[in-house]
Scaffold this motif. Structure first.
Motif, PDB file in Angstrom:
ATOM      1  N   LEU A 185       0.833  -1.163   0.145  1.00  0.00           N
ATOM      2  CA  LEU A 185      -0.100   0.030  -0.031  1.00  0.00           C
ATOM      3  C   LEU A 185       0.797   1.366   0.114  1.00  0.00           C
ATOM      4  CD1 LEU A 185      -2.685   1.466   0.160  1.00  0.00           C
ATOM      5  CD2 LEU A 185      -2.445   1.064   2.808  1.00  0.00           C
ATOM      6  N   SER A 186       1.962   1.279   0.725  1.00  0.00           N
ATOM      7  CA  SER A 186       2.754   2.510   0.899  1.00  0.00           C
ATOM      8  C   SER A 186       3.502   2.717  -0.500  1.00  0.00           C
ATOM      9  CB  SER A 186       3.693   2.353   1.979  1.00  0.00           C
ATOM     10  OG  SER A 186       4.926   1.378   1.569  1.00  0.00           O
ATOM     11  N   LYS A 187       3.714   1.796  -1.326  1.00  0.00           N
ATOM     12  CA  LYS A 187       4.493   2.027  -2.502  1.00  0.00           C
ATOM     13  C   LYS A 187       3.608   2.571  -3.762  1.00  0.00           C
ATOM     14  CE  LYS A 187       7.904  -1.664  -1.713  1.00  0.00           C
ATOM     15  NZ  LYS A 187       8.236  -3.099  -2.132  1.00  0.00           N
ATOM     16  N   LEU A 188       2.358   2.534  -3.378  1.00  0.00           N
ATOM     17  CA  LEU A 188       1.353   2.909  -4.417  1.00  0.00           C
ATOM     18  C   LEU A 188       1.152   4.384  -4.322  1.00  0.00           C
ATOM     19  CD1 LEU A 188      -1.155   0.012  -4.308  1.00  0.00           C
ATOM     20  CD2 LEU A 188       0.570   0.451  -6.389  1.00  0.00           C
ATOM     21  N   ASP A 189       0.634   5.191  -5.219  1.00  0.00           N
ATOM     22  CA  ASP A 189       0.380   6.599  -5.359  1.00  0.00           C
ATOM     23  C   ASP A 189      -0.745   6.991  -5.802  1.00  0.00           C
ATOM     24  OD1 ASP A 189       0.780   9.317  -4.875  1.00  0.00           O
ATOM     25  OD2 ASP A 189       2.713   9.718  -6.378  1.00  0.00           O
ATOM     26  N   TRP A 190      -1.349   8.260  -5.729  1.00  0.00           N
ATOM     27  CA  TRP A 190      -2.602   8.582  -6.315  1.00  0.00           C
ATOM     28  C   TRP A 190      -2.583   9.246  -7.745  1.00  0.00           C
ATOM     29  CZ3 TRP A 190      -6.950   6.884  -4.020  1.00  0.00           C
ATOM     30  CH2 TRP A 190      -6.922   6.363  -2.534  1.00  0.00           C
ATOM     31  N   LYS A 191      -1.431   9.415  -8.419  1.00  0.00           N
ATOM     32  CA  LYS A 191      -1.341  10.267  -9.558  1.00  0.00           C
ATOM     33  C   LYS A 191      -2.195   9.691 -10.626  1.00  0.00           C
ATOM     34  CE  LYS A 191       3.349  11.605  -8.178  1.00  0.00           C
ATOM     35  NZ  LYS A 191       4.891  11.723  -8.628  1.00  0.00           N
ATOM     36  N   THR A 192      -2.349   8.599 -11.046  1.00  0.00           N
ATOM     37  CA  THR A 192      -2.882   8.054 -12.143  1.00  0.00           C
ATOM     38  C   THR A 192      -4.197   7.261 -11.850  1.00  0.00           C
ATOM     39  OG1 THR A 192      -1.880   6.047 -12.370  1.00  0.00           O
ATOM     40  CG2 THR A 192      -0.856   7.866 -13.660  1.00  0.00           C
ATOM     41  N   SER A 193      -5.216   7.232 -12.580  1.00  0.00           N
ATOM     42  CA  SER A 193      -6.342   6.406 -12.269  1.00  0.00           C
ATOM     43  C   SER A 193      -5.981   4.875 -11.907  1.00  0.00           C
ATOM     44  CB  SER A 193      -7.516   6.492 -13.517  1.00  0.00           C
ATOM     45  OG  SER A 193      -6.940   5.976 -14.778  1.00  0.00           O
ATOM     46  N   GLU A 194      -5.101   4.335 -12.756  1.00  0.00           N
ATOM     47  CA  GLU A 194      -4.668   2.896 -12.672  1.00  0.00           C
ATOM     48  C   GLU A 194      -4.006   2.695 -11.206  1.00  0.00           C
ATOM     49  OE1 GLU A 194      -1.584  -0.455 -14.499  1.00  0.00           O
ATOM     50  OE2 GLU A 194      -2.033   1.661 -15.356  1.00  0.00           O
ATOM     51  N   GLN A 195      -3.144   3.787 -10.770  1.00  0.00           N
ATOM     52  CA  GLN A 195      -2.523   3.615  -9.432  1.00  0.00           C
ATOM     53  C   GLN A 195      -3.646   3.965  -8.319  1.00  0.00           C
ATOM     54  OE1 GLN A 195       0.447   3.243  -8.113  1.00  0.00           O
ATOM     55  NE2 GLN A 195       1.670   2.954 -10.176  1.00  0.00           N
ATOM     56  N   ARG A 196      -4.575   4.745  -8.564  1.00  0.00           N
ATOM     57  CA  ARG A 196      -5.763   5.040  -7.575  1.00  0.00           C
ATOM     58  C   ARG A 196      -6.663   3.614  -7.546  1.00  0.00           C
ATOM     59  NH1 ARG A 196      -5.877  10.131 -10.016  1.00  0.00           N
ATOM     60  NH2 ARG A 196      -7.747   9.609 -11.461  1.00  0.00           N
ATOM     61  N   ALA A 197      -6.795   2.982  -8.397  1.00  0.00           N
ATOM     62  CA  ALA A 197      -7.597   1.848  -8.314  1.00  0.00           C
ATOM     63  C   ALA A 197      -6.780   0.690  -7.651  1.00  0.00           C
ATOM     64  CB  ALA A 197      -7.890   0.970  -9.858  1.00  0.00           C
ATOM     65  N   LYS A 198      -5.499   0.506  -8.046  1.00  0.00           N
ATOM     66  CA  LYS A 198      -4.563  -0.417  -7.240  1.00  0.00           C
ATOM     67  C   LYS A 198      -4.406  -0.078  -5.846  1.00  0.00           C
ATOM     68  CE  LYS A 198      -1.593  -1.780 -11.015  1.00  0.00           C
ATOM     69  NZ  LYS A 198      -0.173  -2.185 -11.593  1.00  0.00           N
ATOM     70  N   ARG A 199      -4.298   1.373  -5.466  1.00  0.00           N
ATOM     71  CA  ARG A 199      -4.316   1.719  -4.053  1.00  0.00           C
ATOM     72  C   ARG A 199      -5.680   1.445  -3.227  1.00  0.00           C
ATOM     73  NH1 ARG A 199      -0.938   4.975  -0.868  1.00  0.00           N
ATOM     74  NH2 ARG A 199      -2.018   6.229   0.757  1.00  0.00           N
ATOM     75  N   LYS A 200      -6.740   1.631  -3.969  1.00  0.00           N
ATOM     76  CA  LYS A 200      -8.059   1.277  -3.164  1.00  0.00           C
ATOM     77  C   LYS A 200      -7.978  -0.290  -2.979  1.00  0.00           C
ATOM     78  CE  LYS A 200     -12.939   1.930  -3.786  1.00  0.00           C
ATOM     79  NZ  LYS A 200     -14.045   2.495  -4.632  1.00  0.00           N
ATOM     80  N   ALA A 201      -7.637  -1.135  -3.997  1.00  0.00           N
ATOM     81  CA  ALA A 201      -7.623  -2.556  -3.705  1.00  0.00           C
ATOM     82  C   ALA A 201      -6.586  -2.981  -2.642  1.00  0.00           C
ATOM     83  CB  ALA A 201      -7.280  -3.240  -4.912  1.00  0.00           C
ATOM     84  N   SER A 202      -5.699  -2.377  -2.723  1.00  0.00           N
ATOM     85  CA  SER A 202      -4.590  -2.454  -1.445  1.00  0.00           C
ATOM     86  C   SER A 202      -5.016  -1.833  -0.283  1.00  0.00           C
ATOM     87  CB  SER A 202      -3.037  -1.757  -1.805  1.00  0.00           C
ATOM     88  OG  SER A 202      -2.214  -2.247  -1.041  1.00  0.00           O
ATOM     89  N   LYS A 203      -5.866  -1.096  -0.170  1.00  0.00           N
ATOM     90  CA  LYS A 203      -5.938  -0.386   1.123  1.00  0.00           C
ATOM     91  C   LYS A 203      -7.055  -1.532   1.642  1.00  0.00           C
ATOM     92  CE  LYS A 203      -7.927   3.751   3.174  1.00  0.00           C
ATOM     93  NZ  LYS A 203      -8.632   5.194   3.008  1.00  0.00           N
ATOM     94  N   LEU A 204      -8.106  -2.077   0.659  1.00  0.00           N
ATOM     95  CA  LEU A 204      -9.013  -2.848   1.106  1.00  0.00           C
ATOM     96  C   LEU A 204      -8.438  -4.087   1.593  1.00  0.00           C
ATOM     97  CD1 LEU A 204     -12.146  -3.541   1.257  1.00  0.00           C
ATOM     98  CD2 LEU A 204     -11.741  -4.806  -1.175  1.00  0.00           C
ATOM     99  N   ALA A 205      -7.387  -4.704   1.170  1.00  0.00           N
ATOM    100  CA  ALA A 205      -6.667  -5.917   1.360  1.00  0.00           C
ATOM    101  C   ALA A 205      -6.274  -5.788   3.042  1.00  0.00           C
ATOM    102  CB  ALA A 205      -5.453  -6.153   0.457  1.00  0.00           C
TER     103      ALA A 205
END
Length: 398
Positions: free
Chosen positions: A228-248
């Motif tokens: 989760l800490s390695k992901l960023d909010w800059k792109t929509s793809e990153q935001r989607a991955k960060r949301k899934a990682s936060k849920l995990a």
């Protein structure tokens, strides 16, 4: 007796959208009510009441028609929530406790709405083979599928819809006049010492180890949090991955919590089945959490949750839990009463006066048992018991 029953909800995608809109509007109302109270106090140097804010709901619905799609009592309960936050803040200030001023709620901090009296009902669904599946009927939202895994007893009073960070949906029903469910008497009583290494130490020498669910899942939690800490909010793809990682991460924490709660439910029920009277320490856990070394371990043990489970299960089973003064239960010798100073690292109790040598937790459990038994005796018998204990101590010292 008052009880709360919690059940899992399985809303459809359309119902989830409706529920989320309701949550967002209630959160906006909460923040606006909080802002109004702050501004009102700055200008007039006095607080605005709940009744004054509730009277404005009709005007709010005219200005914002979307609030007409929310059940009126849900909006009133949201305003009552703001009022309760302020009352709790001022009450803590008067008693000298640490008081945090009511805060504005973002999406992650506003996770429940309340139907305080009406607007909800439980109905069976037609065509369902599983009798546990039913529908929760909510006003202005619809019929939401619900898994009724146990029967509700007593009179339904309130209905609370909860949305945790894991994306699941739950409903909590508060019921009063819940009948007791007595368990057969065993004519046994026990003293219990709460600990970290051993979760429970009994006055009869028995011990129950601390399962340490959090420690067992620490590696998985660390791995999920690193991702989760390695992901960023800059792109929509990153935001989607960060949301899934936060849920995990949230679901991993939920698993630890569920493991701990399940273990404590089974343990508390077993204790109520085995003993008629249980003696425990009246611990001030808030002050104990200031110990930096043991802070995390104490939180992972969840002593307060276990004690609360024992209290309500014992009341329902017609058993008794007695809370005693915890002072010097570890230092006092259970045989002669002499104070033996020990460091936290010393796990054995050794008394020079009477020669008693045993595990420190076992010694503390015996002291808790003696104090609890003394409290449970009638006043005359209590005096006789104290005199007998004093004479035995004097004899041991001689």
């Amino acid at each position: 007796m008052i009880k709360t029953y919690k059940y899992r909800l399985y809303p459809t995608s359309a119902q989830i959208k409706c529920l989320e809109e309701t949550f967002d509007l209630c959160r906006f109302l909460y923040n606006c009510a909080l802002e109004e109270r702050i501004s009102y106090y700055k200008h007039f140097k006095k607080s605005i009441s709940y009744n004054a804010q509730a009277a404005q709901l009709l005007e709010i619905k005219e200005l914002f028609p979307e609030y007409k799609d929310i059940y009126a009592q849900v909006l009133q309960a949201t305003l009552k929530r703001v009022d309760s936050a302020f009352q709790g803040f001022f009450r803590r200030l008067k008693t000298g406790e640490k008081a945090g001023f009511p805060r504005f709620k973002n999406k992650d901090r506003f996770r429940s709405i309340l139907y305080p009296q009406s607007g909800f009902s439980i109905g069976k669904s037609k065509g369902l083979k599983n009798q546990k599946k039913c529908k929760l009927k909510l006003s202005k939202i619809g019929d939401i599928p619900m898994l009724l895994h146990r029967n509700i007893k007593g009179n339904l009073k309130t209905c609370q819809i909860i949305r945790p960070t894991t994306g699941k949906w739950y409903v909590c029903f508060t019921c009063d006049a819940v009948p007791k469910e007595p368990i057969a008497r065993t004519n046994k009583d026990i003293g219990i010492d709460l600990g970290v290494k051993n979760l429970l130490a009994f006055s009869n020498g028995e011990k129950i180890d601390n399962p340490k669910h959090f420690k067992k899942s620490q590696d998985k939690l660390a791995c999920a949090q690193r991702k989760l800490s390695k992901l960023d909010w800059k792109t929509s793809e990153q935001r989607a991955k960060r949301k899934a990682s936060k849920l995990a991460v949230a679901r991993q924490y939920e698993k630890v919590k569920n493991q701990r709660t399940d273990f404590q439910h089974k343990l508390s029920k077993s204790l109520c089945e085995r003993f008629d009277r249980i003696y425990l320490e009246r611990l001030n856990i808030k002050d104990m959490k200031s110990w930096r070394i043991l802070n995390q371990e104490i939180q992972n043990c969840a002593w307060n949750q276990l004690v609360q489970m024992l209290l309500y299960k014992a009341e329902s089973a017609d058993k008794e839990v007695v809370l005693v003064d915890p002072r010097n239960t570890t230092k006092e010798c259970s045989s002669c009463g002499k104070m033996v100073i020990k460091e936290l690292s010393e796990r054995m109790h050794r008394c020079d006066a009477c020669g008693l040598e045993m595990d420190r937790d076992h010694n503390a459990a015996i002291n808790i048992y003696n104090r609890g038994r003394d409290l449970s005796l009638p006043r005359e018998s209590r005096t006789m018991f104290s005199e007998l204990s004093r004479s035995l101590r004097i004899h041991a010292e001689e």
